[in-house]
Design a protein around this motif. Structure first.
Motif, mmCIF file in Angstrom:
data_model
loop_
_atom_site.group_PDB
_atom_site.id
_atom_site.type_symbol
_atom_site.label_atom_id
_atom_site.label_comp_id
_atom_site.label_asym_id
_atom_site.label_seq_id
_atom_site.Cartn_x
_atom_site.Cartn_y
_atom_site.Cartn_z
ATOM 1 N N LEU A 176 -53.688 -10.358 -20.544
ATOM 2 C CA LEU A 176 -53.645 -8.908 -20.757
ATOM 3 C C LEU A 176 -53.864 -8.254 -19.398
ATOM 4 N N ASP A 224 -46.121 -7.237 -25.357
ATOM 5 C CA ASP A 224 -46.855 -6.369 -26.283
ATOM 6 C C ASP A 224 -47.255 -5.086 -25.564
ATOM 7 N N ARG A 239 -49.591 -8.813 -22.453
ATOM 8 C CA ARG A 239 -50.095 -7.628 -23.155
ATOM 9 C C ARG A 239 -50.352 -6.544 -22.111
ATOM 10 N N GLY A 294 -49.454 -2.316 -25.621
ATOM 11 C CA GLY A 294 -50.726 -2.133 -26.309
ATOM 12 C C GLY A 294 -50.846 -0.839 -27.103
ATOM 13 N N ARG A 320 -49.862 -9.131 -33.691
ATOM 14 C CA ARG A 320 -49.162 -9.196 -32.400
ATOM 15 C C ARG A 320 -49.241 -10.607 -31.815
ATOM 16 N N THR A 327 -51.180 -16.642 -22.563
ATOM 17 C CA THR A 327 -51.256 -15.183 -22.666
ATOM 18 C C THR A 327 -52.178 -14.596 -21.607
ATOM 19 N N ASN A 362 -53.791 -6.383 -33.945
ATOM 20 C CA ASN A 362 -53.862 -7.297 -32.802
ATOM 21 C C ASN A 362 -53.596 -8.743 -33.223
#
Length: 299
Positions: free
Chosen positions: A261, A98, A188, A100, A174, A259, A171
């Motif tokens: 980020l 992803d 992310r 961002g 996603r 996940t 979001n």
């Protein structure tokens, strides 16, 4: 009588000499035959022996070549098998990337987590470089595409939540892309911006172990965050700001798959902002992120 005995003795001597001469002659003749025959027969024997030696050496050489060929084929088969297994292994992994934000934010609201009464904006356009004025959403996509290229070259299946700037993907949406793909890893990619222009460095984000939406994924997400941050810092030499655990990120709260980020740097710091816009450093950032993903998946 004496004369007769003398004649008999003489005849015996003559007979003995004659026999000795004949015996010596026979020996000489036999030696001559052997001597004369040996020079003619020796080359033939030598040639036969040489032929036997040559044939033996040729057979040995052919046997060695056959063994070497077989060993080479076996080694190649082993390598091909290993490469096939590695390819099959990497192809079985699905990575969702992803990039961002997007060109235009969307201020409409969506739940912070499944069933949550807390509402948050769907998506923003992000920050921008204090020195370069490059928008964050542009940098994020550049890095995402570089990571995509590295992973696909290694054989991983890669899905991008967006491949351009003019999109409208919240979001939650996603996170759902990663969930529907049953991603083995959902990365992310973001850059940071704060009021303190002196701040530099990178960090990763995951949920807390008490997250009401997906706290059961905490351990695996924490490990994913560590792998990505460790490899990113090792590759770039950026300042390490560790892992932030929070339950305020909509894009994490809705995830049903591993996940993390990553905030790759501070666009609010002029020095780091300029550095992140160089091709060389972008390659390092992408390499670090990709290595972190691979490390997480392969361990």
């Amino acid at each position: 009588m004496a004369k007769r005995k003398k004649r008999s003795k003489n005849r015996a001597m003559v007979l003995g000499v004659t026999m000795s001469v004949l015996l010596c002659g026979s020996v000489l003749v036999l030696l001559a035959v052997l001597f004369l025959n040996t020079p003619e027969e020796s080359p033939k024997r030598i040639n036969r022996q040489q032929n036997v030696t040559d044939n033996t050496q040729l057979k040995t050489k052919e046997t060695q070549e056959t063994q070497n060929t077989q060993e080479t084929q076996n080694t190649q088969k082993t390598q091909d098998t290993q490469e096939t297994q590695n390819t099959q292994k990497t192809e079985s992994y699905v990575v969702v990337i992803d990039a961002g934000h997007q060109r235009h934010g969307n201020s409409e609201l969506e739940p912070n987590g499944p069933g949550s009464s807390e509402m948050k904006k769907k998506v923003s356009s992000g920050t921008e470089g204090v020195a370069t004025k490059v928008p964050e959403y542009e940098l994020n996509l550049v890095l995402a595409k570089k990571v995509q290229a590295i992973l696909e070259e290694k054989g991983y299946q890669v899905i991008m939540t967006r491949a351009e700037h003019d999109v409208d993907i919240s979001n939650v949406e996603r996170a759902k892309i990663a969930n529907e793909a049953k991603a083995d890893a959902f990365i992310r990619i973001h850059a940071n911006g704060v009021d303190d222009s002196s701040k530099q460095g990178a960090f990763t984000i995951c949920q807390t172990p008490h997250n009401p939406y997906n706290g059961s994924l905490y351990s695996v997400c924490r490990k994913f965050s560590e792998c990505v941050l460790d490899e990113f810092i090792a590759e770039t030499g950026a300042r390490r700001q560790d892992i932030w655990e929070t339950d305020t990120m909509t894009g994490i709260n809705w995830c049903e798959v591993p996940t993390t980020l990553i905030e790759v740097g501070y666009m609010s710091n002029a020095e780091e902002d300029r550095l992140m816009q160089t091709e060389e450093y972008q390659d390092k950032m992408a390499s670090g992120i990709a290595k972190g993903i691979v490390k997480f998946l392969e361990e």
